[in-house]
Design a protein around this motif. Structure first.
Motif, short mmCIF file in Angstrom:
data_model
loop_
_atom_site.label_atom_id
_atom_site.label_comp_id
_atom_site.label_asym_id
_atom_site.label_seq_id
_atom_site.Cartn_x
_atom_site.Cartn_y
_atom_site.Cartn_z
N UNK A 95 39.50 39.73 49.66
CA UNK A 95 39.85 38.80 48.59
C UNK A 95 39.75 37.35 49.05
N UNK A 96 40.16 37.09 50.28
CA UNK A 96 40.00 35.73 50.82
C UNK A 96 38.52 35.33 50.82
N UNK A 97 37.68 36.23 51.32
CA UNK A 97 36.25 35.93 51.37
C UNK A 97 35.70 35.67 49.98
N UNK A 98 36.06 36.53 49.03
CA UNK A 98 35.54 36.41 47.68
C UNK A 98 36.06 35.16 46.98
N UNK A 99 37.36 34.88 47.17
CA UNK A 99 37.97 33.78 46.44
C UNK A 99 37.79 32.42 47.07
N UNK A 100 37.77 32.35 48.40
CA UNK A 100 37.73 31.06 49.08
C UNK A 100 36.34 30.71 49.61
N UNK A 101 35.50 31.70 49.83
CA UNK A 101 34.17 31.42 50.36
C UNK A 101 33.06 31.66 49.33
N UNK A 102 33.37 32.40 48.27
CA UNK A 102 32.38 32.65 47.21
C UNK A 102 32.93 32.23 45.85
N UNK A 103 33.79 31.26 45.85
CA UNK A 103 34.49 30.88 44.62
C UNK A 103 33.51 30.48 43.52
N UNK A 104 33.83 30.89 42.31
CA UNK A 104 33.06 30.49 41.13
C UNK A 104 33.89 29.59 40.21
N UNK A 105 34.99 29.04 40.72
CA UNK A 105 35.86 28.25 39.86
C UNK A 105 35.17 27.03 39.27
N UNK A 106 34.36 26.33 40.06
CA UNK A 106 33.76 25.09 39.54
C UNK A 106 32.72 25.35 38.46
N UNK A 107 31.75 26.25 38.66
CA UNK A 107 30.82 26.48 37.55
C UNK A 107 31.49 27.08 36.32
N UNK A 108 32.50 27.93 36.52
CA UNK A 108 33.22 28.46 35.36
C UNK A 108 33.92 27.34 34.60
N UNK A 109 34.60 26.47 35.34
CA UNK A 109 35.33 25.37 34.69
C UNK A 109 34.38 24.41 33.99
N UNK A 110 33.22 24.18 34.58
CA UNK A 110 32.28 23.23 33.96
C UNK A 110 31.84 23.73 32.58
N UNK A 111 31.55 25.02 32.47
CA UNK A 111 31.15 25.55 31.17
C UNK A 111 32.30 25.45 30.17
N UNK A 112 33.50 25.88 30.59
CA UNK A 112 34.63 25.90 29.66
C UNK A 112 35.00 24.51 29.19
#
Length: 519
Positions: free
Chosen positions: A38-55
């Motif tokens: 989960x650390x690897x997926x959330x902190x090293x492969x995060x998609x928060x910025x592209x998701x937030x940009x669309x929303x």
């Protein structure tokens, strides 16, 4: 209307973008491989910025009953389906459909200047440019004075709130001004607010409606948020007269011109569309449990927002936190022990309607909730969690947090059993039944002053290092709650003393959801 273009635009970014700078954790407190993944997926492969940009940028504000809310729900459904996560819309009632268009407000006399303005939600439009003289509510000693004055507003635009003595941020003013100056300005502000409260009381329980009934063609207010360039924008009370909010600075300008009888006139062009009664709904997604499918962990964040900006920190960040947490869970823990749900609620800004309706309609879920994790207060990393007055639940939450990496847990203050909040967000819809409904709390004062319900709640206010942290935290807590061999107990503590009664406060009550718009 469906918006497949949002998904098409997003997928290449989703597949290719990896946020830089997230260092590998060195301080895991357990060798649990799922937490590490989960650390690897959330902190090293995060998609928060592209998701937030669309929303926030492509979809924008998500007012209840608006096409923007529908577009955001379509986008969520498309995303969850593309990730292989079960998703559905759950209708809970109806609301007033409304869409805002172009707004332009100009001072036309005694000089010309374009003003910074926002339309109040569900305000009528102007059916083309409207130009009129500006007046203000005068001092009204009695209701009889109000009755005598009201006919004079016919065909005019009315100023209906006080003007601030200064639009400077209080922190800066206190730091830079003489103490006597600061105290004097605060006293003057209090006096102005009190005087205007009296004027409005003389007009009755709904003063804006009273002005409209007397023939006013527009009502202008300013609800300053005590910060540089920020106003709080809510909904209109008028049915025919346009209702707008002016910035602190521009309202002060028009107010002084009016007060000094210098003949101000405004031109307002406000486009709106009434869409009738429309259905409103939550978006629910789930990862079904494999061993205890009828016990539930619920991730919670409201999807709706106010309309004056793009709802970035209220509650776009909460939405992205829980959306990204579900992506992490699907990648690292796709077959949970207990069912993991996520609720993207509608109608929170009108009184927690979506979450309260869900709780009322799904008593079997509420009865079998292992934990609710709700996020609804802006950017900055989660730094405070209380168990909201639940005694035995402290042991479970303490065990879960103890297993988190120090990079996440080291910022969190735990408060057991906690004083319990009096309201405010969607976890309350479940806590009121005695379920373990908990808020993942971030730093509040900055959010309250600058982005909560304001015209500046935009993408640029998001701190993505913290958003990655919060999404990873939510995923880890959901996993640990799902795997816990023990059910979270619901025994209640004695709550703090209510200063009004001298007795311990009562447990927060459940309220019936308002399932339709009632004027």
């Amino acid at each position: 209307m469906r918006h497949p273009s949002f998904l098409a635009l997003f997928l290449p970014v989703f597949l290719l973008t990896v946020l830089p700078g997230a260092a590998e954790a060195q301080t895991f407190r357990t060798d649990d491989p799922i937490l590490r993944q989960m650390w690897t997926e959330g902190m090293e492969r995060s998609q928060t910025e592209p998701l937030a940009q669309v929303l926030m940028d492509s979809i924008g504000p998500r007012l209840s009953g608006s096409p923007g809310y529908d577009a955001s729900a379509d986008w969520l459904v498309d995303l969850y389906e593309s990730w292989g996560i079960e998703v559905r819309r759950e209708e809970y009632g109806t609301w007033r459909g409304w869409q805002q268009g172009v707004l332009h407000v100009d001072l036309t006399s005694p000089r010309v200047q374009t003003l910074e303005a926002k339309l109040l939600a569900w305000s009528p439009g102007t059916a083309g440019p409207l130009e009129a003289e500006v007046v203000m509510i005068p001092h009204l000693a009695t209701e009889a004075d109000a009755e005598a004055w009201l006919p004079s507003v016919a065909g005019r635009i009315v100023l209906a709130s006080h003007a601030e003595p200064t639009c400077r941020e209080p922190q800066a003013l206190q730091r830079l001004a003489r103490p006597e100056t600061f105290a004097s300005l605060r006293e003057e502000r209090g006096n102005r607010m009190g005087a205007w409260a009296h004027r409005l009381r003389m007009l009755g329980p709904n003063p804006h409606r009273r002005l409209e009934e007397a023939g006013a063609v527009g009502v202008v207010t300013s609800r300053w948020s005590e910060g540089w360039g920020v106003n709080k924008i809510f909904d209109a009370d008028t049915r025919e007269a346009v209702s707008i909010d002016l910035s602190c600075e521009d309202y002060g300008l028009v107010y002084r011109l009016t007060e000094n009888e210098q003949g101000p006139r405004l031109r307002i062009n406000a486009e709106t569309e009434e869409l009738g009664t429309v259905p409103v709904y939550n978006v629910m997604a789930e990862l079904p449990g494999t061993e205890l499918p009828r016990e539930y962990v619920l991730l919670s964040a409201h999807l709706d927002s106010w309309h004056a900006a793009t709802g970035a920190t209220d509650n776009g960040t909460g939405t992205i936190t829980m959306l990204e947490a579900m992506r992490i869970l699907k990648a690292a823990y796709p077959n949970p022990r207990r069912t993991i749900l996520v609720g993207h609620w509608g109608g929170e800004e009108q009184g927690l309607i979506g979450s309260r309706a869900y709780a009322e309609d799904n008593p079997e879920v509420v009865e079998n909730l292992q934990a609710v994790f709700n996020q609804d207060n802006g950017t900055w990393r989660v730094d405070y969690i209380q168990t909201q007055g639940l005694l035995g639940a402290s042991a479970n939450l303490g065990r879960w947090v103890a297993q988190l990496p120090d990079e996440i847990a080291g910022h969190i203050e735990l408060d057991f059993p906690g004083p319990q909040e009096l309201g405010g967000s969607d976890h309350v819809a479940f806590l009121c039944y005695g379920a373990p409904g908990w808020r993942l709390q971030s730093h509040y004062p900055d959010y309250r002053q600058y982005t909560w319900h304001t015209n500046r709640d935009t993408f640029d206010k998001i701190i993505f290092d913290d958003l990655m942290n919060n999404a990873t935290l939510a995923a880890m807590l959901a996993y640990l709650a799902s795997e816990d061999p023990e059910r979270v107990p619901r025994d209640r503590s004695i709550l703090p003393i209510d200063p009004r009664t001298g007795e311990p406060r009562e447990w927060i009550p459940c309220r019936e959801p308002r399932r339709s718009w009632d004027p």
